[in-house]
Design a protein around this motif. Structure first.
Motif, short mmCIF file in Angstrom:
data_model
loop_
_atom_site.label_atom_id
_atom_site.label_comp_id
_atom_site.label_asym_id
_atom_site.label_seq_id
_atom_site.Cartn_x
_atom_site.Cartn_y
_atom_site.Cartn_z
N LEU A 803 0.79 -0.69 -0.29
CA LEU A 803 -0.10 -0.08 0.16
C LEU A 803 0.65 0.71 -0.14
O LEU A 803 0.78 2.01 -0.56
CB LEU A 803 -0.67 0.28 1.51
N GLU A 835 -6.17 -4.80 -8.26
CA GLU A 835 -6.78 -5.07 -6.92
C GLU A 835 -6.74 -6.55 -6.75
O GLU A 835 -6.84 -7.30 -5.61
CB GLU A 835 -8.70 -4.63 -7.08
N GLN A 839 -5.70 -8.08 -2.96
CA GLN A 839 -5.77 -9.05 -2.39
C GLN A 839 -5.23 -10.23 -2.37
O GLN A 839 -5.65 -10.82 -0.64
CB GLN A 839 -7.80 -9.80 -3.24
N GLU A 856 -9.39 -4.39 6.12
CA GLU A 856 -8.61 -3.69 5.00
C GLU A 856 -10.04 -3.84 3.92
O GLU A 856 -9.75 -3.37 2.85
CB GLU A 856 -7.06 -4.59 5.00
N ARG A 859 -12.31 -1.49 3.95
CA ARG A 859 -11.48 -0.20 3.62
C ARG A 859 -11.14 0.04 1.57
O ARG A 859 -11.62 1.27 0.66
CB ARG A 859 -10.61 -0.13 4.41
N ALA A 860 -11.31 -0.82 0.87
CA ALA A 860 -10.28 -1.11 0.10
C ALA A 860 -11.62 -0.77 -0.77
O ALA A 860 -11.96 0.20 -1.86
CB ALA A 860 -10.14 -1.91 -0.21
N GLU A 863 -12.91 2.62 -0.76
CA GLU A 863 -11.92 3.76 -1.28
C GLU A 863 -12.29 3.81 -2.91
O GLU A 863 -12.65 4.65 -3.31
CB GLU A 863 -10.44 3.11 -1.04
#
Length: 960
Positions: A803, A835, A839, A856, A859-860, A863
Motif C-alpha cells: 500500500l 486489486e 487481495q 482492509e 476499506r479498499a 475507497e
C-alpha cells in the motif's frame, strides 16, 4: 500554384462536377504529365503524405472532392508533376456511388495510384476495404466490342478479355500502410523483393470478385510501402506543430516511397500514348460526363475521339512554368475550341495552345494573384462562330480572391476603345493592342487584371474588359455583336460606351444594342423567351452597371442657348425625348434613361494629328494634344475614384472567382441557345460560392485549431473554449463569403461538420490523454511490478508495504504534468487492475489477523466506491459542459446569422431607396417632356417599389 479543387459534388444532386478553373490550369501544362493520385479511408494521413512528397508543411486542404496540385517535376525537368488528393471514404457506409466514381477517376487519371490505410489488425482486411475496385471492370472497358445494350452485363469471356486489356493500361498500384509496428523480417523481405505487394500477403482465398483478387488481376505492378508513426510514438503526423520533428525512420521510409513514386513513367493512355494537360483535362471531362449519366466508359473510343482532328502535342514549346504568350493577333487568328462533352459533335483543337498569363513582376511582399503584365483574351469566337471561354484566362481570373472593380468598354469598331483602356491601365505601351487600319482589330472580349491604382481601393483588383468593335461590316453577324454588348453589360460594374464625333441622331441610332438588351437578357427565371411579364426597368437597374459615354474627336463648343454647359448636361440634353420623334431615335433614349439611370459623359479632343494616329501607342506624351491629356486624366481619375466594386443584387461583393463563374454561366447560356437569366446566374453562383464557403470555413477552423490547440487539455471546458474560438472564426469566414443561403442549407452543413469536428476533437483529446497517462503509469509502476514478481510483498507486513509503495507511485503520478482529462479515470482503471494482486498479498500477510483483513477489504471497497462516485460526477460534469457548448454553438450561429440577415436587409433597403429616387427623377423629367402615358406606367412601378420597401421579404432564422 496552390492546390485547387478539381472535382466536387453538386450539393443539390450529389453528382460530380469538374471545376473549370482547375481545368484551365491543367490545359496550360504542355509537358508530359506524371500523375500521382492517393485514395483511402478517412483519417489515414493521405494529405499529410502528399505534402511530404513536395516538401511542404501543409499544402493540400482536408476538403471534399478531388484536389489537384500542379508542380514542376523535381527530378524530370521535361515533365510536370500533378498530384491528386481525394477525400477519404468513411468507416460506415457513405455515398457509395460517389465514392466509386472518385476511385475510378483516381485510377483512370493517374500513372501511380496510391492506396493509403492505417495498420489496424489483419492487413488483408485493410486491402479488402477497397471494394470499389470491383466496379472497375464493370464500368470501364478498353474496347466496345461487347453489346452496348447490356452495357453492365458482360459475358464471362468479354469480362476476362476486358480485365486483361485493362491490366495493360492501369497505373502502378502502391499500397501505403501507415503507423505500422516495427517488423525487421518483413521489411527485409520487402527490400529484397523491391517492395512487391504479394511478398507480404498470402494469396487471397476469397472469391474471384473479392477486392484482393481484383487488385491482383487488374494491376500487374503492385507495391507495398510500410511507414511507422511520423512521430514514432503512435501519434499522427497531422497533429505536428510547424516546428514538430518527424521520426528519422519515418523520414527514411518517405524517402524510399518518394524515390519510387517519382521515378515511374509519365501518364499514358490506350496505345501507350503520353498525354499533356489539355488532353488530360478533356479526358477527365468526358469520363465525368459518362459517369454522371451512368454510362460505361469506353477508353479506346474516348482516346481516339480526342485524338482525331486534334493536335495535342506533348512537349508544346510554351513553357507552363514561364515564357511569353503569343501575340494578340496570333491568338485571335488561331482560337482553340474547348471540347464540350455534352455536345454531339466535336470541334478539333487548333495547334496553338491558349497563351499563358504573364503575371506582373512585383515584389514578393506585394504580389497579387491574377495581376497581369499584358492582357489576354477571355471570351473568343470559335471557328463555328460560337462564343467560348479561354480556359487559361478563366483560371487566372478565378484565382483572384480580392473584390474586383470591373470596367468594360464597348462601341463601334475603329473608334479607339483599346487606347482609352490602356490609359486607364496607366500603360502607354504593351497593353491592349491597337489597330491602325479600317479593319476591326480586337476580337472577342480581352481582359487585363491589375492592382487597383487608387488608395481608396487598396486590396481590390481592377479588371479591364476591352470588347470587339460593334458593327464590323466584314463580320456580318449582328447577333454576335448583340451578345458581345450584353456580356459587357452583365460582367461590368462600369460600362464605357465609346463613339466618335458628337452625340447626334446617327450616334443614338448606332446605340440600338441598348434597345435589344431586354430581348437578350432576362431578370426572372420564370417563363420563356426574353423579357418576362412584370419585369420593369427597376429590375434591370439592380443588375446593370453605371454608364459612361466617351465622345472621341469632339470638335464642338460645349454651349447651349448661349451659355456654357458641362459634359453631363450635354449628354442629358442629347437624351431629351420629344413627342413625335421617329421610334428608332426615341427608343435608344428611352431605354438608355430607363436602364442606365447613373450616367456620366466625357468628351475628348483628337489625341494627335491624323498622320500620327497609326502609331498612337508609340508617341511620347509630349507629342499628344495637351487638351486630350487633360481630358484623359479627368476620365481616368473619375473611373479610378468612382467606379464601384462589382456587386450582385443585395450588395454581395464580387471577387475574381465569382466573376469567372458568372462568365461561365452566361457564356454557357448563350452557347445553349438560351437567354441569359440574371436571377438564375446569381442562384447558380450562390450554390457554388456557398459550397466553397463551407470548405473555406472548415479550412479556417482547421487553421485556427492548429494554432491554438495542443492536446491533451487539462479540462473539457478548456477544450470547448478553444473549439468555440475556432468555430467563431470559421463562422466569420463562412458569413463573409456566403450569400443567398435563404434556407440556411449550407450553414446547416457547416454546423453539422463543426459538430462532428467537436466530437472528433473530444475523442482525440481523450485518446491522447489516455495514451499519455498509460505511458506514465507503466513507467512509474515498473519497480512495483518487479517487486511483485520477485515476491517481495509475500512476507509478514508485505501488504502494508504494498500500500505504501502504491501511494508513493500515485503521488508521483499526480505530479506528472499535462496528463489531460483522463488522468483520474486511467488511474482508477490501473488501480482496479491491481486489486487481485493486493487481495492476494493481503490474504498471505501473516502479520494480520482475520479481523484486520476484513477491515482492509472494507476499506479498499470504500475507497473504490468513493473513487467511482467521484469519477461519475466528473463524467456528469463533462456531459453538462458538452450540452452547454451545444447551446452556445447554436446561439453563436443564430447571432452571426441574424447579424448577416440584418446587414442584407439594410443593403436591400438602400438599393430600393436608390431605385425609387431614380424613378422619381425620371418621372419628373417625363412630365416636363409631355409623356403622360409613360408617367402613368411609371407611377405603377413606383407604387410597386414603395410596397416592396414597406413590406420587405424577411428571411427566417431556421438554424437548429
Amino acid at each position: 500554384m496552390e492546390p485547387v479543387c478539381l472535382v466536387e459534388s453538386v450539393p443539390s444532386s450529389g453528382a460530380l462536377q469538374v471545376n473549370p478553373a482547375a481545368l484551365g490550369l491543367l490545359r496550360v501544362l504542355a509537358r508530359p504529365l506524371h500523375v500521382l493520385a492517393i485514395f483511402g479511408p478517412c483519417g489515414t494521413g493521405k494529405s499529410f503524405l502528399m505534402d511530404r512528397l513536395v516538401g511542404q508543411g501543409e499544402g493540400f486542404p482536408r476538403s471534399p472532392g478531388i484536389w489537384v496540385w500542379c508542380l514542376p517535376h523535381p527530378t524530370q525537368p521535361d515533365q510536370a508533376l500533378v498530384l491528386l488528393d481525394t477525400e477519404g471514404f468513411p468507416e460506415q457506409e457513405g455515398d457509395e456511388t460517389k465514392l466509386s466514381h472518385l476511385f475510378l477517376l483516381n485510377v483512370l487519371l493517374s500513372s501511380v495510384f496510391v492506396y493509403n490505410t492505417r495498420s489496424e489488425g489483419d492487413p488483408q482486411r485493410q486491402l479488402d476495404r477497397l471494394t470499389y475496385v470491383r466496379d472497375l471492370p464493370r464500368v470501364v472497358r478498353v474496347l466496345d466490342e461487347c453489346s452496348r445494350e447490356n452495357s453492365f452485363l458482360l459475358s464471362s469471356e468479354c469480362s476476362r478479355e476486358n480485365s486483361f486489356l485493362l491490366s495493360s493500361v492501369l497505373p502502378d498500384f502502391v499500397w501505403c500502410l501507415r503507423d505500422v509496428a516495427p517488423d525487421p523480417c518483413l521489411d527485409e523481405v520487402l527490400e529484397a523483393t523491391d517492395h512487391e505487394l504479394d511478398s507480404a500477403l498470402s494469396s487471397p482465398q476469397d472469391s474471384e470478385d473479392s477486392p484482393s483478387s481484383c487488385v491482383q488481376r487488374l494491376f500487374p505492378c503492385r507495391k507495398l510501402f510500410r511507414f511507422c508513426s511520423p512521430r514514432g510514438d503512435g501519434g499522427h503526423g497531422e497533429q505536428l506543430s510547424p516546428a514538430g520533428q518527424l521520426h528519422p525512420m519515418f523520414q527514411e521510409q518517405v524517402g524510399r516511397f518518394k524515390d519510387y513514386a517519382l521515378s515511374r513513367s509519365p501518364k499514358t493512355v490506350v496505345g501507350n500514348r503520353a498525354v499533356d494537360g489539355a488532353f488530360l483535362a478533356d479526358f477527365l471531362e468526358r469520363i465525368v460526363d459518362l459517369l454522371s449519366r451512368d454510362e460505361p466508359v469506353f477508353l479506346s473510343e474516348i482516346c481516339n475521339g480526342l485524338q482525331e482532328g486534334s493536335n495535342y502535342s506533348v512537349g508544346y514549346p510554351v513553357d507552363p512554368m514561364g515564357g511569353a504568350p503569343p501575340s494578340r493577333a496570333a491568338a485571335s487568328a488561331a482560337q482553340p475550341s474547348v471540347l464540350e462533352p455534352k455536345r454531339e459533335h466535336m470541334i478539333p483543337l487548333q495547334a496553338s495552345r491558349p497563351a499563358l498569363p504573364v503575371l506582373a513582376k512585383v515584389a514578393p511582399s506585394t504580389a497579387q494573384p491574377g495581376a497581369m503584365e499584358k492582357p489576354m483574351c477571355l471570351i473568343e469566337n470559335s471557328l463555328d462562330g460560337e462564343l467560348q471561354l479561354n480556359q487559361a484566362a478563366l483560371a487566372l481570373l478565378q484565382s483572384v480572391r480580392q473584390p474586383v472593380v470591373v470596367v468594360a468598354i464597348a462601341g463601334l469598331y475603329r473608334t479607339g476603345k483599346s487606347y482609352l483602356m490602356n490609359r486607364l491601365a496607366g500603360k502607354d505601351q504593351g497593353g491592349f493592342s491597337l489597330g491602325s487600319t479600317i479593319q476591326s482589330h480586337t476580337k472577342g472580349i480581352w481582359m487585363w487584371c491589375l492592382p487597383h491604382p487608387h488608395p481608396c481601393r487598396a486590396g481590390h483588383t481592377l479588371v479591364l474588359l476591352d470588347t470587339e468593335g460593334l458593327g464590323d461590316v466584314e463580320k456580318g453577324d449582328t447577333k454576335n455583336d448583340t451578345w458581345i454588348f450584353a456580356l459587357a453589360v452583365l460582367l461590368s460594374g462600369t460600362l464605357v460606351y465609346n463613339s466618335l464625333g458628337t452625340i447626334d441622331q446617327h450616334a443614338l441610332e448606332q446605340l440600338h444594342y441598348v434597345t435589344e438588351l431586354t430581348e437578350s437578357i432576362k431578370v426572372k427565371a420564370a417563363g420563356e423567351g426574353g423579357r418576362q411579364e412584370g419585369e420593369d426597368s427597376a429590375e434591370f437597374v439592380r443588375f446593370f452597371p453605371a454608364f459612361v459615354w466617351a465622345v472621341r474627336d469632339f470638335t464642338l463648343q460645349l454651349q447651349l442657348d448661349g451659355r456654357e454647359i458641362t459634359e453631363d448636361e450635354y449628354l442629358e440634353n442629347a437624351l431629351k425625348r420629344r413627342q413625335g420623334q421617329p421610334k428608332k431615335l426615341d427608343l435608344p433614349k428611352k431605354y438608355l434613361r430607363q436602364y442606365f439611370p447613373s450616367r456620366k459623359c466625357f468628351v475628348f479632343d483628337r489625341p494627335a494629328p491624323r498622320r500620327d494616329l497609326a502609331r498612337l501607342d508609340e508617341l511620347p506624351e509630349a507629342a499628344l494634344s495637351p487638351d486630350f491629356l487633360e481630358q484623359a486624366q479627368r476620365f481616368c481619375s473619375h473611373i479610378h475614384q468612382h467606379a464601384g466594386t462589382k456587386t450582385l443584387p443585395g450588395g454581395h461583393v464580387v471577387t475574381g472567382t465569382l466573376l469567372g463563374n458568372l462568365a461561365v454561366t452566361y457564356v454557357d447560356a448563350i452557347r445553349s441557345g438560351a437567354v441569359p437569366c440574371m436571377e438564375s446566374a446569381v442562384l447558380a453562383l450562390a450554390q457554388i460560392e456557398n459550397s466553397a464557403a463551407v470548405g473555406e470555413a472548415m479550412a479556417a477552423y482547421e487553421e485556427q485549431l492548429g494554432r491554438r490547440v495542443a492536446l491533451p487539455t487539462e479540462s473539457v471546458q478548456e477544450l470547448l473554449e478553444l473549439h468555440a474560438q475556432c468555430e467563431r472564426e470559421a463562422l466569420r469566414a463562412f458569413m463573409a463569403r456566403a450569400f443567398k443561403d435563404e434556407e440556411q442549407q449550407y450553414q446547416r452543413q457547416l454546423k453539422d461538420r463543426l459538430d462532428s469536428k467537436r466530437a472528433e476533437l473530444c475523442c482525440q483529446n481523450e485518446q491522447v490523454s489516455s495514451d499519455r497517462c498509460t505511458a506514465a503509469l507503466l513507467e512509474l509502476s515498473q519497480e512495483l511490478e518487479e517487486r511483485v514478481c520477485k515476491g517481495s510483498y509475500s512476507v509478514p507486513g508485505g501488504y502494508q508495504r504494498l500500500l505504501d509503495d502504491q501511494r508513493e507511485m500515485v503521488e508521483k503520478y499526480q505530479l506528472v504534468p499535462e496528463k489531460g482529462i483522463m488522468a483520474a479515470e486511467m488511474l482508477q482503471q490501473f488501480l482496479k487492475s491491481k486489486e487481485m494482486v493486493a487481495q492476494a498479498v493481503l490474504q498471505t500477510d501473516q502479520s494480520l489477523t482475520d479481523r484486520q483483513r476484513e477491515i482492509e477489504v472494507e476499506r479498499a471497497r470504500a475507497e473504490a466506491a468513493e473513487q467511482e462516485a467521484q469519477l461519475s460526477q466528473e463524467m456528469q460534469a463533462r456531459t453538462e459542459q458538452l450540452l452547454q457548448d451545444q447551446e452556445r454553438s447554436h446561439q453563436e450561429h443564430v447571432q452571426q446569422l441574424t447579424a448577416k440577415m440584418e446587414q442584407d436587409r439594410r443593403q436591400l433597403l438602400a438599393e430600393q431607396e436608390r431605385a425609387l429616387a431614380l424613378k422619381l427623377q425620371e418621372q419628373e423629367r417625363l412630365l416636363r417632356e409631355g409623356f403622360r402615358g409613360e408617367v402613368a406606367q411609371l407611377e405603377q412601378q413606383l407604387q410597386n417599389l414603395r410596397k416592396e420597401r414597406s413590406q420587405p421579404r424577411r428571411s427566417r432564422c431556421i438554424i437548429c
